[in-house]
Design an enzyme around this catalytic site. Structure first.
Site, PDB file in Angstrom:
ATOM      1  N   HIS A  41       0.763  -1.015   0.051  1.00  0.00           N
ATOM      2  CA  HIS A  41       0.168   0.050  -0.065  1.00  0.00           C
ATOM      3  C   HIS A  41       0.626   1.272   0.058  1.00  0.00           C
ATOM      4  CE1 HIS A  41      -3.363  -2.635   0.491  1.00  0.00           C
ATOM      5  NE2 HIS A  41      -4.159  -1.741  -0.294  1.00  0.00           N
TER       6      HIS A  41
ATOM      7  N   ARG B 134     -10.992   4.376  -0.952  1.00  0.00           N
ATOM      8  CA  ARG B 134     -10.247   3.545   0.111  1.00  0.00           C
ATOM      9  C   ARG B 134     -10.493   4.234   1.487  1.00  0.00           C
ATOM     10  NH1 ARG B 134      -6.178   2.332  -4.117  1.00  0.00           N
ATOM     11  NH2 ARG B 134      -5.672   0.280  -4.275  1.00  0.00           N
TER      12      ARG B 134
ATOM     13  N   ARG C 152     -15.448   2.035  -0.459  1.00  0.00           N
ATOM     14  CA  ARG C 152     -15.214   0.679  -0.070  1.00  0.00           C
ATOM     15  C   ARG C 152     -15.276   0.490   1.497  1.00  0.00           C
ATOM     16  NH1 ARG C 152      -9.660  -2.157  -1.643  1.00  0.00           N
ATOM     17  NH2 ARG C 152      -8.921  -0.780  -0.088  1.00  0.00           N
TER      18      ARG C 152
ATOM     19  N   GLU D  64     -11.368 -10.341  -5.768  1.00  0.00           N
ATOM     20  CA  GLU D  64     -10.094 -10.347  -5.640  1.00  0.00           C
ATOM     21  C   GLU D  64      -9.519 -11.572  -5.041  1.00  0.00           C
ATOM     22  OE1 GLU D  64      -9.116  -6.696  -3.066  1.00  0.00           O
ATOM     23  OE2 GLU D  64     -10.806  -7.216  -1.801  1.00  0.00           O
TER      24      GLU D  64
ATOM     25  N   ASN E 245      -4.854  -6.199  -7.965  1.00  0.00           N
ATOM     26  CA  ASN E 245      -3.667  -6.261  -6.906  1.00  0.00           C
ATOM     27  C   ASN E 245      -3.606  -7.373  -5.885  1.00  0.00           C
ATOM     28  OD1 ASN E 245      -3.269  -3.627  -7.701  1.00  0.00           O
ATOM     29  ND2 ASN E 245      -4.045  -2.741  -6.015  1.00  0.00           N
TER      30      ASN E 245
ATOM     31  N   ARG F 250       2.261  -9.658  -1.898  1.00  0.00           N
ATOM     32  CA  ARG F 250       2.360  -8.526  -2.749  1.00  0.00           C
ATOM     33  C   ARG F 250       3.406  -7.601  -2.039  1.00  0.00           C
ATOM     34  NH1 ARG F 250      -3.526  -5.742  -2.274  1.00  0.00           N
ATOM     35  NH2 ARG F 250      -2.656  -3.729  -2.551  1.00  0.00           N
TER      36      ARG F 250
ATOM     37  N   CYS G  80     -10.188  -2.011 -10.937  1.00  0.00           N
ATOM     38  CA  CYS G  80      -9.696  -0.648  -9.998  1.00  0.00           C
ATOM     39  C   CYS G  80      -8.502  -1.070  -9.436  1.00  0.00           C
ATOM     40  CB  CYS G  80     -10.745  -0.410  -8.920  1.00  0.00           C
ATOM     41  SG  CYS G  80     -10.832  -1.886  -7.655  1.00  0.00           S
TER      42      CYS G  80
END
Ligand code: PEP
Ligand code: MG
Length: 759
Positions: A363, A470, A506, A608, A631, A642, A679
């Site tokens: 992030h 977010r 979200r 996701e 992601n 990630r 997104c």
């Protein structure tokens, strides 16, 4: 064996330069393994040869001179086969090559093993013995274990500045390879966040002025003594006996006859005061650390703590580190960049970011992209002081970071930066044209927002709405959960900034790499743990409070879309929808009392987690829209964290498995008539956007800084041409091949400038 191994690594780690460390290593290994010789060759990839770097047993004058081509001799054979070679009589081996300089005529038995780090052979460590015999399996296993540890040591040595030859200056050109975090080129002075002088990260250096360094050291000890006395006087009434003992130990150590004598003797050998302190203290700490008595072991920490105080005083008195002024253009360097940290620099001239931890889709990297600031992540092992106050050039496309460059390189970098600025000025000048392909396909471009500390309302003016807001940041910036009102104010700002555009908010997606300090969760695998909807469904109070805040913020507006993160099963949607309904009923009356219309929000789900690929019909029945989070989909589909730089090369949203999943989602969402937006970060990359459009996606959501670039790509793309490439792309074996084909297409469309800036 384990204690021998521990001792070897400890001793080696304390030495200031790689070559001194390797020298110590071969010496200890030789004596531990009771052999006649131990040697270490380092690989030189430029000249394709192994160079003798250390030996204890062979002729020392051959160090640095004996160079064995990669394909020659037993050393070459080990490098080529990437496994140990064990021979009773080396001379009888067909690959044996004689180098008279090393004087090995009397050694018959030979065993060697490669030193490998991340698939790359860094060197070879070998043992020799006079008598003819085969080394046994235990010897081989021990050598392989040592080699694995040495590999880590060598790979870190360059990053921490230890690669220098003894006495060599640290100010020579250095280039480190990290992971691209946010695209762009940047130059500025390195500013290490919360820089603290620590012996652990200090890079040793030599001095020409021994007397001066001795005075600097003595002065620093005196200052530290005064500070410690003051500290102990302030606390004396409240101190328990065992803590008093620590202060006594401090005083003993500060006594010129203990630590001081050894430090000054090292200064006399030519090392400066801080380096000498480091060598002596680390040796002391290691001795304490190895003691059986746990009380004494604990004292290692005290010794290091006291010495770090002395080090700070040395640094202060010699003004070693000029702290750069954050009003100058600078590159922020930190062990781990976080959102609150970046908030501190929001009105400064932050040109770039270097984060030692993290990877491309951490992030922190997404945040850097949202801010449009070039960033490099995962420079693991690089010592922070190496970058402090240095002029740094960073390349957020390739992940390279350089410092100590000369004027020719500086001019070269400046030229690259101005070429990039010119390209983006051109792209920006055409940004008002609508994103329609050459053959008339219109694409909706939406904005991902909410990653920065402040709500940047400007961002909402761009694009066709907010594809992903977010909501985590206001939760992360506080020391408690934000109240319903506090949340509501932020959401109202966002929703009312563009009442006629859809705004997708979200629900809280904390967990993973977005922890809350005031709600600590200890988990072995946080990305597979209590994250997103899992946590909020287990805490309906938090979920309801957030949804109520969103609904209240939407009074009189009809643009609120609620998005559910990390959904992995159908029941999570049912449960969340029940709570949303409850929240709706709770605030409905309040809206009526205030004469506001309360519109039912659209509810969507993030795709996701791979399980949802097989649940699309059930999900389609329950939600109004899909939002594809590439992601996390990439992370979970490929089982690649990630955030982990060790596996960064395996993390790619261009992996054919990910692309096939995206293709499936697009087809199913069309079949079930549920609109799908992408997104994840892929949507904001030129090549990613091309692929998604070719698959049939019409809605892409990205950080505001990518909007103009992707608009430009779309306007210069022929949809039918890209669509015709998709089947072939989906059948490719590797991400690289896929990216290559599309880079070629971008070039052919005159978008070559973006190819370098492609990903
Ligand atoms: C994603 O996973 O693709 C996504 C958009 O969400 P985040 O990056 O916040 O996890
Ligand atoms: Mg996600």
């Amino acid at each position: 064996m384990l204690s021998a191994l521990k001792r070897i690594i400890q001793e080696v780690n304390q030495l200031p330069t790689l070559y001194e460390a390797l020298d110590a290593l071969v010496c200890i290994v030789k004596s531990e393994m009771k052999v006649d010789s131990c040697s270490l060759h380092l690989a030189d990839y430029r000249n394709k040869e192994f160079v003798l770097a250390a030996t204890n047993g062979l002729e020392k004058s051959a160090i640095g001179k004996v160079k064995i081509p990669f394909n020659e001799g037993l050393i070459g054979l080990i490098g080529e086969r990437e496994e140990p070679v064990n021979v009773a009589n080396a001379f009888a081996h067909p690959n044996f090559k004689h180098f008279p300089e090393v004087k090995e005529e009397s050694f018959k038995a030979f065993i060697g093993t490669p030193i490998i780090h991340q698939r790359k052979v860094l060197g070879v460590i070998s043992l020799q013995q006079r008598e003819q015999r085969l080394f046994d399996q235990d010897d081989e296993a021990f050598l392989v274990t040592i080699a694995a540890q040495v590999a880590l040591y060598i790979s870190n040595a360059q990053a921490s500045g230890k690669f220098q030859q003894p006495g060599q200056e640290l100010n020579s050109y250095q280039r480190f390879n990290g992971i691209p975090g946010s695209p762009g080129l940047a130059m500025g002075i390195g500013l290490v966040f919360n820089f603290k002088h620590e012996l652990r990260t200090l890079i040793p250096s030599k001095t020409d002025d021994i007397q001066d360094q001795i005075s600097v050291y003595r002065e620093a000890v005196q200052t530290t003594r005064t500070q410690v006395e003051q500290l102990s006087a302030n606390l004396s009434d409240t101190l328990p006996d065992d803590v008093k003992k620590i202060f006594q130990l401090y005083n003993q150590l500060l006594d010129a006859n203990s630590l001081g004598r050894e430090v000054e003797s090292s200064i006399r050998k030519g090392w400066d005061a801080s380096s000498s302190l480091k060598f002596v203290v680390e040796a002391y700490a290691a001795r304490f650390d190895n003691m059986d008595d746990p009380y004494m072991r604990e004292r290692a920490v005290d010794i290091v703590d006291l010495s770090n105080r002395i080090l700070s005083n040395i640094m202060d008195s010699s003004h070693k580190q000029a702290i750069p002024d954050p009003q100058q253009s600078f590159i922020l360097v930190a062990d781990e960049v976080s959102a609150p940290m970046l908030a501190e620099f929001s009105d400064t001239k932050l040109n770039g970011i270097v984060s030692l931890k993290g990877s491309n889709n951490s992030h922190a990297a997404i945040l850097a992209r949202a801010m449009g600031v070039p960033a490099v992540m995962g420079l693991d092992g690089v010592s922070l002081p190496l970058l402090q106050s240095k002029e740094i050039f960073l390349d957020g496309y390739s992940g390279a970071v350089s410092c100590n460059f000369d004027d020719i390189k500086r001019q070269e970098y400046k030229k690259l930066i101005s070429q990039e600025e010119a390209l983006f000025a051109r792209i920006d000048s055409e940004a008002d044209s609508p994103p329609i392909t050459e053959d008339g396909v219109s694409i909706s471009l939406l904005v991902n927002a909410g990653m920065s500390a402040e709500v940047e309302l400007d961002q909402f003016k761009q694009g066709d709405g907010v594809g992903l807001f977010r909501t985590e940041i206001p939760f992360m910036m506080r020391d408690r959960f934000p109240s319903e009102d506090e949340q509501g104010k932020i959401y109202r700002q966002v929703l009312s900034a563009h009442p006629n555009k859809e705004i997708t908010m979200r629900t809280l997606d904390v967990g993973g790499d977005k922890p809350l300090t005031y709600f600590p969760v200890k988990e072995d695998n946080p990305f597979l743990g209590w994250r997103g909807i899992r946590l909020t469904l287990d805490h309906p109070d938090i979920f309801l409070m957030q949804v109520r805040a969103m609904l209240r913020a939407s009074f009189g507006l009809s643009n609120l879309h609620i998005l559910l993160p990390m959904v992995s099963c159908v029941s999570e949607i049912d449960d969340a929808k029940k709570l949303i309904k409850q929240a709706f009923l709770e605030v409905k009356e309040e809206a009526a009392e205030q004469n506001f219309v309360l519109s039912k929000p659209a509810v969507g789900v993030m795709l996701e987690v791979p399980s949802v690929l097989f649940l699309l019909p059930q999900l389609a029945e329950r939600v109004d829209f899909f939002s594809v989070g590439t992601n996390d989909l990439t992370q979970y589909l490929l089982a690649v964290d990630r955030n982990n730089s060790n596996v960064a090369s395996l993390y790619s949203s261009y992996h054919p498995a990910v692309l096939n999943a995206l293709h499936l989602i697009q087809q199913e969402s069309t079949k079930y008539r549920v609109p799908a937006t992408v997104c994840g970060e892929l949507a904001g990359e030129p090549i990613g956007a091309l692929i998604l459009i070719g698959m049939g996606y019409r809605r892409l959501s990205m950080n505001a800084h990518s909007l103009h670039k992707i608009n430009w790509v779309i306007r210069n793309t022929n949809f039918k041409q890209v669509r015709s490439m998709i089947d072939d792309l989906l059948a490719q074996d590797s991400p690289l091949e896929i990216q290559k084909q599309l880079a070629f297409y971008l070039e052919s469309q005159g978008l070559g400038g973006l190819v370098r800036a492609g990903q």
